[in-house]
Write an enzyme that holds these catalytic residues in place. Structure first.
Site, PDB file in Angstrom:
ATOM      1  N   GLU A  57       0.829  -1.204   0.000  1.00  8.95           N
ATOM      2  CA  GLU A  57       0.000   0.000   0.000  1.00  8.95           C
ATOM      3  C   GLU A  57       0.864   1.254   0.000  1.00  8.95           C
ATOM      4  OE1 GLU A  57      -1.890   3.237   2.355  1.00  8.95           O
ATOM      5  OE2 GLU A  57      -1.269   1.499   3.536  1.00  8.95           O
ATOM      6  N   ASP A  61       0.667   3.906  -3.124  1.00  7.78           N
ATOM      7  CA  ASP A  61       0.322   5.312  -2.922  1.00  7.78           C
ATOM      8  C   ASP A  61       1.219   6.208  -3.771  1.00  7.78           C
ATOM      9  OD1 ASP A  61      -0.908   7.597  -1.405  1.00  7.78           O
ATOM     10  OD2 ASP A  61       1.143   7.796  -0.672  1.00  7.78           O
ATOM     11  N   ASP A 130      -7.015   1.354   0.855  1.00  5.35           N
ATOM     12  CA  ASP A 130      -5.672   0.782   0.992  1.00  5.35           C
ATOM     13  C   ASP A 130      -5.437  -0.340  -0.008  1.00  5.35           C
ATOM     14  OD1 ASP A 130      -5.178   2.504   3.052  1.00  5.35           O
ATOM     15  OD2 ASP A 130      -5.401   1.014   4.653  1.00  5.35           O
ATOM     16  N   GLU A 133      -4.678   0.639  -3.604  1.00  2.22           N
ATOM     17  CA  GLU A 133      -3.283   1.029  -3.789  1.00  2.22           C
ATOM     18  C   GLU A 133      -2.350  -0.175  -3.733  1.00  2.22           C
ATOM     19  OE1 GLU A 133      -3.437   5.588  -2.067  1.00  2.22           O
ATOM     20  OE2 GLU A 133      -2.861   3.968  -0.708  1.00  2.22           O
TER      21      GLU A 133
END
Length: 238
Positions: A57, A61, A130, A133
């Protein structure tokens, strides 16, 4: 197999691959991207968090931010840095990523602990955001930037298109950014007022818990607040 264990079965992963439009060379990456920390059993010498999607994650991002930034830069040649930052914040925020996770159909494939599953974890916005990503990061590691870019184009493009031509108020964008992270509304504090009455000059700081105050200046309080909000967005996104 219990519902909480879904996401590790190869047949399930094959169905998800069809939904994503990518066949993984390493399905272990996809399985890891779907594994919430609540589903991981502690083992001696193996940190629990390293066997959940949390590291993926983190990577996802930044991959998402890079791809969306590139899309915005190319699609909005007349937009200034502050405007690009505001649009980026809207496209990578928790709400946007959670909506993308729903569009991807990730919820049924999440691997959750029984308690988290019973508590509605498959529909929880923070988890969905989350995992959107983390799946992007898994695809990036599996097939590279071009494949990740293709996924973003497919699933983030509708939101991207909706934002084109719109100019969001930076104060609204900061408030939504804070709300998505469970923070209270931002506070705008007057730092200094200078200049004559007919031509005043305001310096205002925007403050949020856990973040350094960010200042903006303007010929009115409203303009100074907007400048502070724009500067805050640039700081938290950079």
């Amino acid at each position: 197999m219990t519902r909480a264990a879904r996401g590790t079965d190869h047949a399930d992963l094959a169905r998800l691959e069809e939904q994503l439009g990518h066949a993984f060379a390493d399905r272990g990456l996809l399985a890891l991207a779907l594994t919430h920390i609540s589903a991981v059993t502690a083992r001696p010498g193996q940190p629990v968090r390293l066997r959940s999607y949390q590291r993926l994650e983190f990577l996802g991002d930044h991959v998402l931010g890079m791809i969306i930034s590139d899309m915005l830069y190319r699609a909005c040649p007349d937009a200034e840095e502050g405007e690009l930052s505001r649009r980026l914040a809207e496209l990578v925020c928790e709400e946007a990523c959670a909506e993308v996770a729903v569009a991807m159909g990730l919820g049924p494939f999440l691997r959750l602990g029984a308690g988290e599953d019973r508590a509605g974890g498959r529909e929880r916005r923070a988890i969905l955001a989350d995992v959107a990503e983390s799946v992007l990061a898994a695809l990036y590691l599996d097939a590279g930037y071009a494949a990740a870019e293709k996924l973003v184009e497919r699933f983030w493009r509708p939101r991207f298109a909706a934002l084109r031509g719109q100019r969001r108020d930076p104060k609204t964008a900061v408030q939504e950014w804070a709300q998505a992270r469970g923070l209270p509304p931002p506070v705008y504090r007057l730092v200094e007022r200078s200049g004559p009455d007919h031509s005043p000059h305001f310096r205002i700081a925007v403050e949020l818990p856990g973040h350094e105050p960010v200042e903006g200046v303007g010929s009115s309080k409203q303009n100074a607040q907007k400048a502070a909000a724009s500067a805050f967005l640039e700081r938290v996104i950079s």
